[in-house]
Design a protein around this motif. Structure first.
Motif, PDB file in Angstrom:
ATOM      1  N   ASN A 199       0.859  -1.225  -0.085  1.00  0.00           N
ATOM      2  CA  ASN A 199      -0.211   0.039   0.106  1.00  0.00           C
ATOM      3  C   ASN A 199       0.925   1.332   0.071  1.00  0.00           C
ATOM      4  OD1 ASN A 199      -2.989   1.026   0.806  1.00  0.00           O
ATOM      5  ND2 ASN A 199      -1.453   2.315   1.773  1.00  0.00           N
ATOM      6  N   ILE A 200       0.829   2.144  -0.966  1.00  0.00           N
ATOM      7  CA  ILE A 200       1.307   3.420  -1.110  1.00  0.00           C
ATOM      8  C   ILE A 200       0.515   4.409  -0.893  1.00  0.00           C
ATOM      9  CG2 ILE A 200       2.936   4.707  -2.556  1.00  0.00           C
ATOM     10  CD1 ILE A 200       3.948   2.495  -4.129  1.00  0.00           C
ATOM     11  N   GLY A 201       0.793   5.149   0.224  1.00  0.00           N
ATOM     12  CA  GLY A 201      -0.102   6.276   0.586  1.00  0.00           C
ATOM     13  C   GLY A 201       0.692   6.970   1.721  1.00  0.00           C
ATOM     14  N   VAL A 246      -2.113   2.013  -4.852  1.00  0.00           N
ATOM     15  CA  VAL A 246      -1.739   3.449  -4.837  1.00  0.00           C
ATOM     16  C   VAL A 246      -3.007   3.918  -4.147  1.00  0.00           C
ATOM     17  CG1 VAL A 246      -1.014   5.523  -5.780  1.00  0.00           C
ATOM     18  CG2 VAL A 246      -0.312   3.295  -6.968  1.00  0.00           C
ATOM     19  N   ALA A 247      -2.661   4.629  -3.022  1.00  0.00           N
ATOM     20  CA  ALA A 247      -3.809   5.228  -2.045  1.00  0.00           C
ATOM     21  C   ALA A 247      -3.673   6.524  -2.081  1.00  0.00           C
ATOM     22  CB  ALA A 247      -3.902   4.310  -0.608  1.00  0.00           C
ATOM     23  N   SER A 248      -4.464   7.251  -2.336  1.00  0.00           N
ATOM     24  CA  SER A 248      -4.293   8.825  -2.539  1.00  0.00           C
ATOM     25  C   SER A 248      -5.721   9.494  -2.745  1.00  0.00           C
ATOM     26  CB  SER A 248      -3.302   9.340  -3.248  1.00  0.00           C
ATOM     27  OG  SER A 248      -3.340  10.664  -3.289  1.00  0.00           O
ATOM     28  N   LYS A 249      -6.368  10.074  -1.974  1.00  0.00           N
ATOM     29  CA  LYS A 249      -7.587  10.693  -2.189  1.00  0.00           C
ATOM     30  C   LYS A 249      -7.376  11.733  -3.347  1.00  0.00           C
ATOM     31  CE  LYS A 249     -11.066  13.770  -0.118  1.00  0.00           C
ATOM     32  NZ  LYS A 249     -11.472  14.418   1.290  1.00  0.00           N
ATOM     33  N   THR A 250      -6.441  12.457  -3.451  1.00  0.00           N
ATOM     34  CA  THR A 250      -6.186  13.477  -4.491  1.00  0.00           C
ATOM     35  C   THR A 250      -5.472  12.803  -5.578  1.00  0.00           C
ATOM     36  OG1 THR A 250      -4.262  14.083  -3.460  1.00  0.00           O
ATOM     37  CG2 THR A 250      -6.316  15.461  -2.646  1.00  0.00           C
ATOM     38  N   THR A 308      -2.579  13.353  -6.311  1.00  0.00           N
ATOM     39  CA  THR A 308      -1.707  14.458  -6.590  1.00  0.00           C
ATOM     40  C   THR A 308      -0.516  14.475  -5.424  1.00  0.00           C
ATOM     41  OG1 THR A 308      -2.726  16.080  -5.441  1.00  0.00           O
ATOM     42  CG2 THR A 308      -3.273  15.743  -7.655  1.00  0.00           C
ATOM     43  N   THR A 309      -0.483  13.720  -4.429  1.00  0.00           N
ATOM     44  CA  THR A 309       0.380  13.783  -3.354  1.00  0.00           C
ATOM     45  C   THR A 309       1.684  13.472  -3.668  1.00  0.00           C
ATOM     46  OG1 THR A 309      -1.725  13.534  -1.796  1.00  0.00           O
ATOM     47  CG2 THR A 309       0.772  13.338  -1.035  1.00  0.00           C
ATOM     48  N   ILE A 310       2.688  14.436  -3.737  1.00  0.00           N
ATOM     49  CA  ILE A 310       3.988  14.013  -4.151  1.00  0.00           C
ATOM     50  C   ILE A 310       4.604  13.076  -3.780  1.00  0.00           C
ATOM     51  CG2 ILE A 310       5.341  15.847  -2.782  1.00  0.00           C
ATOM     52  CD1 ILE A 310       6.317  16.395  -6.000  1.00  0.00           C
ATOM     53  N   GLU A 311       4.554  12.646  -2.367  1.00  0.00           N
ATOM     54  CA  GLU A 311       5.461  11.521  -1.831  1.00  0.00           C
ATOM     55  C   GLU A 311       4.847  10.334  -2.477  1.00  0.00           C
ATOM     56  OE1 GLU A 311       4.125  13.934  -0.148  1.00  0.00           O
ATOM     57  OE2 GLU A 311       5.059  14.351   1.863  1.00  0.00           O
ATOM     58  N   THR A 312       3.344  10.231  -2.544  1.00  0.00           N
ATOM     59  CA  THR A 312       2.582   8.980  -2.961  1.00  0.00           C
ATOM     60  C   THR A 312       2.892   8.681  -4.353  1.00  0.00           C
ATOM     61  OG1 THR A 312       1.108   9.120  -1.241  1.00  0.00           O
ATOM     62  CG2 THR A 312       0.470   7.956  -3.071  1.00  0.00           C
ATOM     63  N   MET A 313       2.920   9.682  -5.343  1.00  0.00           N
ATOM     64  CA  MET A 313       2.975   9.767  -6.513  1.00  0.00           C
ATOM     65  C   MET A 313       4.366   9.273  -6.945  1.00  0.00           C
ATOM     66  SD  MET A 313      -0.115   9.943  -7.088  1.00  0.00           S
ATOM     67  CE  MET A 313      -0.251   9.077  -8.460  1.00  0.00           C
ATOM     68  N   THR A 314       5.392   9.694  -6.121  1.00  0.00           N
ATOM     69  CA  THR A 314       6.809   9.340  -6.561  1.00  0.00           C
ATOM     70  C   THR A 314       7.044   8.158  -6.020  1.00  0.00           C
ATOM     71  OG1 THR A 314       7.301  11.889  -5.965  1.00  0.00           O
ATOM     72  CG2 THR A 314       9.177  10.208  -5.914  1.00  0.00           C
TER      73      THR A 314
END
Ligand SMILES: O=P(O)(O)OC[C@H]1O[C@](O)(CO)[C@@H](O)[C@@H]1O
Length: 534
Positions: free
Chosen positions: A140-142, A193-197, A199-205
């Motif tokens: 889980n990446i978030g 890939v867990a991200s509400k937006t 767009t969160t830079i840490e998660t997208m990277t």
């Protein structure tokens, strides 16, 4: 109202909690409350009837009942973002309608839940598989609310985890993803890939890094990605097949989102039935919060105890101390839930707060904390209200004797904080060891415990999925009540934005593509030093 609280705090600050027990032999019954197998004991605080009445009056003055209904019924109480706050709908297993803008959200919630269950069960049975066979590992990446909840719960519910192994990557520090992926087989790994937006830079990277890691070994790495997000456009842009995208609405705040799609890794780990147990526990707590009178309402009482200690008596922090190793991440989870929610400086109207906002929340499981920071809690000059948590039984029947020792330690700590040790008692102990005169006095003084330090204890039966659901929902509602009394918006988080914006601007400066003009002397100096030492 706040004047009443201040006056009471002035008057009662130093009174003996033990004397309150002497005055009322049934104090434990009068200052504890039960709901659904949970017991909240706040008798080891200096709250008396008069203080409790004044605190309950704060709830009325703040319009708690109306605001609670407004939250549960989909009003847009997150006013700075124009959003409803409806994480409770995600665990509304009754399916009773919940409307936002006149539309019932429940059919959508339940349909997504069923899709998650189908996918989770397919992963667990092997119907959905990787290029190399059955999924052995889920990553889980978030970050923040897209990490802390499922990571905390997966650890909390270890005895129920019988699916693939789950790993959680959050930090943009490459060491985190490197250490997690090392040793995993890309052909048998599912990346979520867990991200509400989205767009969160840490998660997208980190997601990009995981994609490259998979692409190095697999022809179709995208087939082993799933996404949990409110941003369908971005998940599509990123190339994740819509059949593996689990969406949720903007009325689910990040730090309140583990009940829905953000809980997918947890659901894969424990299975759909236990995940529903978790939801049922949360739903039961919602019912209690919505229906129980304030004086018997666990969330209200937990909040009022916090208000009394923080805004009343001025204790700036609170320690959350679970005597349950599997709740090791619970304090970190609460840090985001409480501090991102109630760490605000203006009220709903944008006026400066005239009282302090939420406290610093911190903690570690007992008994480990006892051998680390409890020294300060017992003898330091500042008072730290302690919130103990303890289960009646563990999951290891053959180690029940260890659980008894754990429980004894928990109760001993709150007793020690309450009782303390007087100079006379310390002197007697040291005199019995043969010390005399000035040396006796000096040594005894180091062994004095002031006592009279407040604590609460939350007892639960056993850390099952249902009980974990109750606990998480209880703390969510506590945050709500404290926020209402403080008159703040607990559901936005503007305070995280400035640092994010500056980090984006600093990246090219650190890379040497731009200069440090306009930066303060310290930041410019640090950039220069970093560049020079590379
Ligand atoms: O799920 P997202 O959109 O990646 O956001 C992650 C976290 O970042 C925050 O917005 C704070 O930076 C949290 O509120 C949120 O839980």
């Amino acid at each position: 109202m706040w004047q009443d609280i201040s006056a009471l705090a002035e008057r009662h600050r130093d009174r003996s909690i033990l004397s309150l027990f002497d005055a009322d032999p049934a104090r434990f019954d009068h200052f504890s409350a039960r709901a659904g197998g949970l017991l909240f004991d706040y008798s080891k605080t200096n709250i008396c009837d008069e203080v409790r009445d004044a605190l309950l009056a704060l709830c009325d003055a703040a319009g708690l009942e109306q605001k609670r209904e407004a939250m549960f019924t989909g009003a847009k109480i997150n006013e700075t973002e124009g959003r409803a706050v409806l994480h409770t709908a995600l665990r509304n297993l009754s399916g009773d309608p919940v409307k936002v803008d006149g539309q019932d959200v429940m059919p959508g919630v339940l349909a997504t839940l069923r899709r998650m269950e189908d996918f989770a069960e397919a992963v667990r049975t092997g119907d959905y598989h990787g290029a190399g066979g059955r999924i052995s590992d889920v990553v889980n990446i978030g970050i923040g609310g897209s990490d802390l909840g499922p990571a905390m719960a997966e650890l909390a519910l270890k005895p129920y985890c019988d699916g693939p192994r789950c790993h959680f990557v959050s930090n943009v520090d490459g060491a985190h993803i490197h250490d997690v992926l090392k040793g995993l087989d890309p052909a048998r790994t599912l990346v979520i890939v867990a991200s509400k937006t989205f767009t969160t830079i840490e998660t997208m990277t980190n997601a990009e890094t995981a994609r490259k890691w998979m692409a190095a070994k697999l022809d179709d790495p995208g087939a082993q990605f799933a996404a949990l997000s409110s941003n369908a456009e971005k998940t599509a842009e990123w190339g994740i097949d819509p059949s593996r995208v689990f969406g949720f609405e903007d009325w689910v705040g990040g730090r309140y989102s583990m009940w829905g799609p953000i809980g997918l890794a947890l659901m894969i780990a424990v299975g759909a039935t236990d995940f529903r147990g978790f939801l049922a526990g949360g739903h039961a707590m919602d019912k209690h919060f919505r229906e129980a009178p304030a004086a018997e309402n666990l969330a209200v009482l937990l909040a009022l105890t916090g208000i009394w200690h923080n805004q009343g008596l001025g204790y700036a922090t609170r320690a959350v101390l679970p005597y349950e190793q599997r709740l090791a991440r619970f304090p970190a989870y609460l840090q985001q839930m409480e501090m991102e929610s109630n760490g605000k400086r203006v009220d709903m109207e944008g006026r400066d707060l005239t009282i302090d906002s939420g406290p610093v929340v911190w903690g570690e499981p007992g008994t480990n904390g006892q051998h680390a920071f409890y020294q300060l809690i017992h003898q330091g000059t500042r008072v730290v209200p302690c919130e103990f948590m303890l289960g009646a039984e563990g999951h290891e029947p053959d180690l029940a004797h260890q659980h008894d020792l754990l429980a004894a330690n928990c109760l001993a700590q709150s007793e020690a904080l309450l009782r303390g040790r007087s100079l006379k008692e310390a002197t007697d102990i040291m005199a019995a060891k043969g010390l005399e005169g000035a040396e006796l006095d000096r040594q005894a003084r180091h062994r004095v415990f002031p006592g009279n330090r407040p604590s609460t204890t939350l007892l639960y039966t056993k850390l099952t999925p249902y009980v974990l659901g109750q606990l998480v929902a209880l703390y969510e509602h506590r945050v709500f009540v404290e926020g209402v009394i403080l008159g703040i918006n607990s559901y936005d988080q503007w305070g995280v934005e400035l640092g994010k914006e500056l980090a984006v601007k600093l990246s090219p400066i650190l890379a040497g593509k731009e200069g440090t003009e306009g930066k303060d002397g310290s930041t410019a100096g640090l950039v220069t030093a970093l560049r020079a030492s590379r």
